[in-house]
Design a protein around this motif. Structure first.
Motif, PDB file in Angstrom:
ATOM      1  N   ASP A  54      93.056  30.492 -49.717  1.00 28.43           N
ATOM      2  CA  ASP A  54      92.112  31.365 -49.197  1.00 28.43           C
ATOM      3  C   ASP A  54      92.207  32.700 -50.278  1.00 28.43           C
ATOM      4  O   ASP A  54      91.200  33.714 -50.017  1.00 28.43           O
ATOM      5  CB  ASP A  54      92.366  31.755 -47.689  1.00 28.43           C
ATOM      6  N   THR A  55      93.432  33.252 -50.715  1.00 27.00           N
ATOM      7  CA  THR A  55      93.361  34.528 -51.219  1.00 27.00           C
ATOM      8  C   THR A  55      92.320  34.421 -52.478  1.00 27.00           C
ATOM      9  O   THR A  55      91.923  35.505 -52.957  1.00 27.00           O
ATOM     10  CB  THR A  55      94.740  34.800 -51.825  1.00 27.00           C
ATOM     11  N   ALA A  56      91.997  33.284 -52.989  1.00 26.65           N
ATOM     12  CA  ALA A  56      91.040  33.217 -54.359  1.00 26.65           C
ATOM     13  C   ALA A  56      89.790  33.436 -53.862  1.00 26.65           C
ATOM     14  O   ALA A  56      88.802  33.884 -54.509  1.00 26.65           O
ATOM     15  CB  ALA A  56      91.323  32.092 -55.064  1.00 26.65           C
ATOM     16  N   THR A  57      89.279  33.346 -52.525  1.00 24.48           N
ATOM     17  CA  THR A  57      88.217  33.647 -52.034  1.00 24.48           C
ATOM     18  C   THR A  57      88.035  34.568 -51.310  1.00 24.48           C
ATOM     19  O   THR A  57      86.948  34.788 -50.537  1.00 24.48           O
ATOM     20  CB  THR A  57      87.593  32.376 -51.333  1.00 24.48           C
ATOM     21  N   GLY A  58      88.858  35.824 -51.408  1.00 27.46           N
ATOM     22  CA  GLY A  58      88.970  37.067 -50.828  1.00 27.46           C
ATOM     23  C   GLY A  58      87.621  38.023 -51.005  1.00 27.46           C
ATOM     24  O   GLY A  58      86.920  37.619 -51.958  1.00 27.46           O
ATOM     25  N   THR A  59      87.837  39.080 -50.803  1.00 29.14           N
ATOM     26  CA  THR A  59      86.925  40.215 -50.803  1.00 29.14           C
ATOM     27  C   THR A  59      87.366  41.144 -52.032  1.00 29.14           C
ATOM     28  O   THR A  59      88.586  41.365 -52.366  1.00 29.14           O
ATOM     29  CB  THR A  59      86.782  41.109 -49.748  1.00 29.14           C
ATOM     30  N   THR A  60      86.391  41.490 -52.814  1.00 28.01           N
ATOM     31  CA  THR A  60      86.466  42.410 -53.904  1.00 28.01           C
ATOM     32  C   THR A  60      85.698  43.789 -53.726  1.00 28.01           C
ATOM     33  O   THR A  60      84.660  43.798 -53.550  1.00 28.01           O
ATOM     34  CB  THR A  60      86.072  41.742 -55.489  1.00 28.01           C
ATOM     35  N   ILE A  61      86.782  44.772 -53.893  1.00 27.63           N
ATOM     36  CA  ILE A  61      86.046  46.146 -53.576  1.00 27.63           C
ATOM     37  C   ILE A  61      86.312  46.998 -55.082  1.00 27.63           C
ATOM     38  O   ILE A  61      87.533  46.936 -55.546  1.00 27.63           O
ATOM     39  CB  ILE A  61      86.760  47.014 -52.220  1.00 27.63           C
ATOM     40  N   LEU A  62      85.210  47.439 -55.532  1.00 26.52           N
ATOM     41  CA  LEU A  62      85.228  48.192 -56.682  1.00 26.52           C
ATOM     42  C   LEU A  62      84.943  49.874 -56.293  1.00 26.52           C
ATOM     43  O   LEU A  62      83.803  50.038 -55.681  1.00 26.52           O
ATOM     44  CB  LEU A  62      84.267  47.901 -57.942  1.00 26.52           C
ATOM     45  N   PHE A  63      85.674  50.684 -56.908  1.00 26.07           N
ATOM     46  CA  PHE A  63      85.620  52.037 -56.537  1.00 26.07           C
ATOM     47  C   PHE A  63      85.466  52.746 -57.983  1.00 26.07           C
ATOM     48  O   PHE A  63      85.941  52.476 -58.859  1.00 26.07           O
ATOM     49  CB  PHE A  63      87.045  52.880 -56.001  1.00 26.07           C
ATOM     50  N   ALA A  64      84.047  53.495 -57.985  1.00 22.99           N
ATOM     51  CA  ALA A  64      83.731  53.978 -59.252  1.00 22.99           C
ATOM     52  C   ALA A  64      83.522  55.530 -59.025  1.00 22.99           C
ATOM     53  O   ALA A  64      82.926  56.047 -58.143  1.00 22.99           O
ATOM     54  CB  ALA A  64      82.552  53.255 -59.631  1.00 22.99           C
ATOM     55  N   CYS A  65      83.803  56.338 -59.970  1.00 22.37           N
ATOM     56  CA  CYS A  65      83.425  57.689 -60.146  1.00 22.37           C
ATOM     57  C   CYS A  65      83.084  57.944 -61.760  1.00 22.37           C
ATOM     58  O   CYS A  65      83.180  57.062 -62.450  1.00 22.37           O
ATOM     59  CB  CYS A  65      84.428  58.506 -59.667  1.00 22.37           C
ATOM     60  N   ARG A  66      83.023  59.039 -61.837  1.00 14.75           N
ATOM     61  CA  ARG A  66      82.321  59.223 -63.231  1.00 14.75           C
ATOM     62  C   ARG A  66      83.520  59.038 -64.361  1.00 14.75           C
ATOM     63  O   ARG A  66      83.532  58.276 -65.201  1.00 14.75           O
ATOM     64  CB  ARG A  66      81.669  60.754 -63.585  1.00 14.75           C
ATOM     65  N   GLN A  67      84.666  59.654 -64.074  1.00  9.81           N
ATOM     66  CA  GLN A  67      85.571  59.515 -65.339  1.00  9.81           C
ATOM     67  C   GLN A  67      86.754  58.681 -64.913  1.00  9.81           C
ATOM     68  O   GLN A  67      87.647  58.432 -65.729  1.00  9.81           O
ATOM     69  CB  GLN A  67      86.383  61.044 -65.271  1.00  9.81           C
ATOM     70  N   ASN A  68      86.782  58.063 -63.770  1.00  9.83           N
ATOM     71  CA  ASN A  68      87.951  57.026 -63.246  1.00  9.83           C
ATOM     72  C   ASN A  68      89.162  57.648 -63.555  1.00  9.83           C
ATOM     73  O   ASN A  68      90.426  57.184 -63.928  1.00  9.83           O
ATOM     74  CB  ASN A  68      87.722  56.080 -64.028  1.00  9.83           C
ATOM     75  N   ALA A  69      89.301  58.986 -63.296  1.00  8.91           N
ATOM     76  CA  ALA A  69      90.433  59.790 -63.413  1.00  8.91           C
ATOM     77  C   ALA A  69      90.803  60.497 -62.172  1.00  8.91           C
ATOM     78  O   ALA A  69      91.768  61.325 -62.084  1.00  8.91           O
ATOM     79  CB  ALA A  69      90.406  60.926 -64.543  1.00  8.91           C
ATOM     80  N   GLY A  70      90.056  60.607 -61.222  1.00  9.15           N
ATOM     81  CA  GLY A  70      90.412  61.166 -59.938  1.00  9.15           C
ATOM     82  C   GLY A  70      90.215  60.389 -58.713  1.00  9.15           C
ATOM     83  O   GLY A  70      91.029  59.618 -58.097  1.00  9.15           O
ATOM     84  N   ARG A  71      88.959  60.554 -58.079  1.00 12.52           N
ATOM     85  CA  ARG A  71      88.350  60.033 -56.832  1.00 12.52           C
ATOM     86  C   ARG A  71      88.761  58.350 -56.602  1.00 12.52           C
ATOM     87  O   ARG A  71      89.314  57.948 -55.821  1.00 12.52           O
ATOM     88  CB  ARG A  71      87.123  60.352 -56.543  1.00 12.52           C
ATOM     89  N   SER A  72      88.219  57.672 -57.661  1.00 16.15           N
ATOM     90  CA  SER A  72      88.167  56.245 -57.662  1.00 16.15           C
ATOM     91  C   SER A  72      89.603  55.757 -57.956  1.00 16.15           C
ATOM     92  O   SER A  72      90.204  54.773 -57.205  1.00 16.15           O
ATOM     93  CB  SER A  72      87.192  55.767 -58.914  1.00 16.15           C
ATOM     94  N   GLN A  73      90.472  56.471 -58.577  1.00 14.06           N
ATOM     95  CA  GLN A  73      91.969  56.167 -58.734  1.00 14.06           C
ATOM     96  C   GLN A  73      92.761  56.385 -57.195  1.00 14.06           C
ATOM     97  O   GLN A  73      93.491  55.553 -56.915  1.00 14.06           O
ATOM     98  CB  GLN A  73      92.624  57.072 -59.901  1.00 14.06           C
ATOM     99  N   ILE A  74      92.294  57.552 -56.631  1.00  8.95           N
ATOM    100  CA  ILE A  74      92.860  57.811 -55.351  1.00  8.95           C
ATOM    101  C   ILE A  74      92.450  56.888 -54.305  1.00  8.95           C
ATOM    102  O   ILE A  74      93.270  55.994 -53.637  1.00  8.95           O
ATOM    103  CB  ILE A  74      92.429  59.375 -54.796  1.00  8.95           C
ATOM    104  N   ALA A  75      91.128  56.197 -54.396  1.00 12.24           N
ATOM    105  CA  ALA A  75      90.790  55.432 -53.421  1.00 12.24           C
ATOM    106  C   ALA A  75      91.349  54.032 -53.794  1.00 12.24           C
ATOM    107  O   ALA A  75      91.772  53.444 -52.824  1.00 12.24           O
ATOM    108  CB  ALA A  75      89.091  55.292 -53.518  1.00 12.24           C
ATOM    109  N   ALA A  76      91.540  53.617 -54.849  1.00 11.71           N
ATOM    110  CA  ALA A  76      92.140  52.183 -55.388  1.00 11.71           C
ATOM    111  C   ALA A  76      93.388  52.314 -54.843  1.00 11.71           C
ATOM    112  O   ALA A  76      93.881  51.327 -54.269  1.00 11.71           O
ATOM    113  CB  ALA A  76      91.832  52.006 -56.764  1.00 11.71           C
ATOM    114  N   ALA A  77      94.185  53.452 -55.293  1.00 11.39           N
ATOM    115  CA  ALA A  77      95.740  53.260 -54.632  1.00 11.39           C
ATOM    116  C   ALA A  77      95.808  53.414 -53.455  1.00 11.39           C
ATOM    117  O   ALA A  77      96.718  52.504 -52.779  1.00 11.39           O
ATOM    118  CB  ALA A  77      96.126  54.682 -55.397  1.00 11.39           C
ATOM    119  N   LEU A  78      95.001  53.922 -52.502  1.00 14.59           N
ATOM    120  CA  LEU A  78      95.024  53.953 -50.974  1.00 14.59           C
ATOM    121  C   LEU A  78      94.661  52.558 -50.526  1.00 14.59           C
ATOM    122  O   LEU A  78      95.384  52.140 -49.595  1.00 14.59           O
ATOM    123  CB  LEU A  78      94.090  54.920 -50.294  1.00 14.59           C
TER     124      LEU A  78
END
Length: 187
Positions: A54-78
């Motif tokens: 079942d883990t192979a058919t799970g959900t994928t979430i992509l967080f994107a921001c302009r530089q991938n150096a702040g907001r998207s990194q924070i969101a992904a880590a959390l």
């Protein structure tokens, strides 16, 4: 699998007309050929789904921001900290920076977290194969694909902010990440 093996098989799929290759700089991007009969894939997908856990058919979430150096990194880590098993978390940027903002690294370290990765470019193939795409300041640069759930979060950019301000941004993102994970688990 080695990169050589993957490249070999991708080349075969291009030659067979299943995939199209677009070269951008040193990178090659592969997408499904629009002329390819996708009904064939449905049968393959069904067969593969019967042979994986079942883990192979799970959900994928992509967080994107302009530089991938702040907001998207924070969101992904959390999200990696809070997400249940089977949820894959990705992050990328429409104009990736050279490194994650040092104040973001410091604020995440206070929580025992670290950035998702080095900033990386937003790949249309990742967007297309994600179940959820969350943009934060790069909405128009993010490609749109039918069937993908999109959210655009209005979150301040932590670049050139104080540690206290970044902590506040992290708190805002944590609330939104938890709300998103609650929505995903209900769906």
């Amino acid at each position: 699998m080695s990169q050589l093996t993957i490249s070999h098989h991708l080349g075969k799929l291009v030659k067979a007309g299943v995939l199209e290759r677009q070269k951008r700089g040193k990178c090659a991007y592969f997408t499904l050929n629009p002329d390819f009969d996708q009904n064939l894939l449905a049968n393959v997908t069904l067969g593969v789904a019967m042979n994986v856990n079942d883990t192979a058919t799970g959900t994928t979430i992509l967080f994107a921001c302009r530089q991938n150096a702040g907001r998207s990194q924070i969101a992904a880590a959390l999200a990696k900290q809070l997400a249940p098993k089977g949820v894959t978390i990705l992050s990328a940027g429409s104009e990736p920076a050279d490194a994650v903002h040092p104040v973001v690294v410091e604020a995440l370290a206070e929580l025992g977290l670290q950035p998702d990765s080095q900033p990386k470019p937003l790949d249309p193939a990742q967007v297309k194969t994600s179940d959820w795409v969350v943009t934060m300041g790069c909405g128009e640069a993010c490609p749109f694909f039918p069937g993908v759930h999109y959210q655009d979060w209005k979150i301040d950019d932590p670049s050139d902010r104080s540690l206290e301000e970044v902590r506040s941004i992290i708190d805002q993102i944590r609330i939104r990440v938890q709300e998103l994970l609650d929505t995903v688990s209900q769906g």
